[in-house]
Design an enzyme around this catalytic site. Structure first.
Site, short mmCIF file in Angstrom:
data_model
loop_
_atom_site.label_atom_id
_atom_site.label_comp_id
_atom_site.label_asym_id
_atom_site.label_seq_id
_atom_site.Cartn_x
_atom_site.Cartn_y
_atom_site.Cartn_z
N VAL A 116 0.46 7.92 17.67
CA VAL A 116 -0.54 8.33 16.66
C VAL A 116 -0.70 7.24 15.60
O VAL A 116 -1.81 6.87 15.22
CB VAL A 116 -0.06 9.63 15.96
CG1 VAL A 116 -0.93 9.96 14.77
CG2 VAL A 116 -0.06 10.78 16.94
N ASP A 117 0.43 6.66 15.18
CA ASP A 117 0.43 5.61 14.15
C ASP A 117 -0.48 4.46 14.58
O ASP A 117 -1.35 4.00 13.84
CB ASP A 117 1.88 5.13 13.99
CG ASP A 117 2.15 4.51 12.64
OD1 ASP A 117 3.29 4.05 12.43
OD2 ASP A 117 1.23 4.46 11.80
#
Ligand code: APR
Length: 172
Positions: A33-34
């Site tokens: 996600v990052d």
């Protein structure tokens, strides 16, 4: 009353006030996600993360804490970065996972965000089993006492979606 929704999708495509990033304590990006948030959001997010590190968080963001930045080119107003616990069989870190959710919602309330999207924090690289994480995440949101009107769990695959749907319906 906070509405909790569970959807399949990409968190970087969610049109919400704030989306929660499953970050690491460096706040300087990563994979999952990052990586997706920084890729889609562009450099403005990382620039603010760097400023936060140098001005307020010299040792990084502790696990279970949350901090907000701009959302760059994402269809949101803010990104709320939180650091989930790395799963450990012999060490119950569910309190830290719960804290990621309650702290993110506390930051959302400070911002005046009314719609917030969460990924399945710690369920990827950090190895937290989905069937253990989902009930913790949902219970934390339910107990948060937040003014946020909609919390949307955005799951990236059917396995994660099924785990969160199961948790949502087994603890109505
Ligand atoms: N949208 C929604 N969910 C996503 C997306 C996306 N674009 N990409 C991945 N996911 C899902 C993963 O499938 C997983 O279920 O988000 C969940 C969390 O996985 P990770 O992103 O690996 O996060 P986490 O397990 O908390 O590990 C954090 O990974 O990316 C690095 O810098 C980050 O070091 C930190 C660590």
């Amino acid at each position: 009353m906070t509405e909790i929704r569970v959807v399949r999708g990409d968190i970087t495509a969610q049109e919400v006030d704030a989306l929660v990033n499953a970050a690491n304590s460096s706040l300087l990006g990563g994979g999952g996600v990052d990586g997706a948030i920084h890729r889609r959001g562009g450099p403005a997010i990382l620039e603010e993360c760097r400023r936060l590190r140098s001005e307020h968080l010299p040792d990084g963001l502790p696990t279970g804490h949350a901090v907000a930045t701009n959302a760059g080119r994402l269809p949101a107003r803010w990104v709320i970065h939180t650091v989930g616990p790395v799963y450990a069989k012999r060490d119950d870190r569910s309190e830290l996972l719960a804290s990621c959710h309650t702290e993110s919602l506390r930051v959302a309330d400070e911002l005046g965000a009314t719609t917030v999207a969460f990924p399945a924090i710690s369920c990827g690289i950090y190895g937290y089993p989905l069937h253990l994480a989902a009930p913790v995440a949902l219970a934390a949101v339910r107990s948060a006492g937040t003014d946020v009107a909609e919390v949307r769990f955005v799951l990236y695959d059917d396995t994660a979606l099924a785990a969160f749907e199961e948790a949502l319906h087994s603890h109505p």
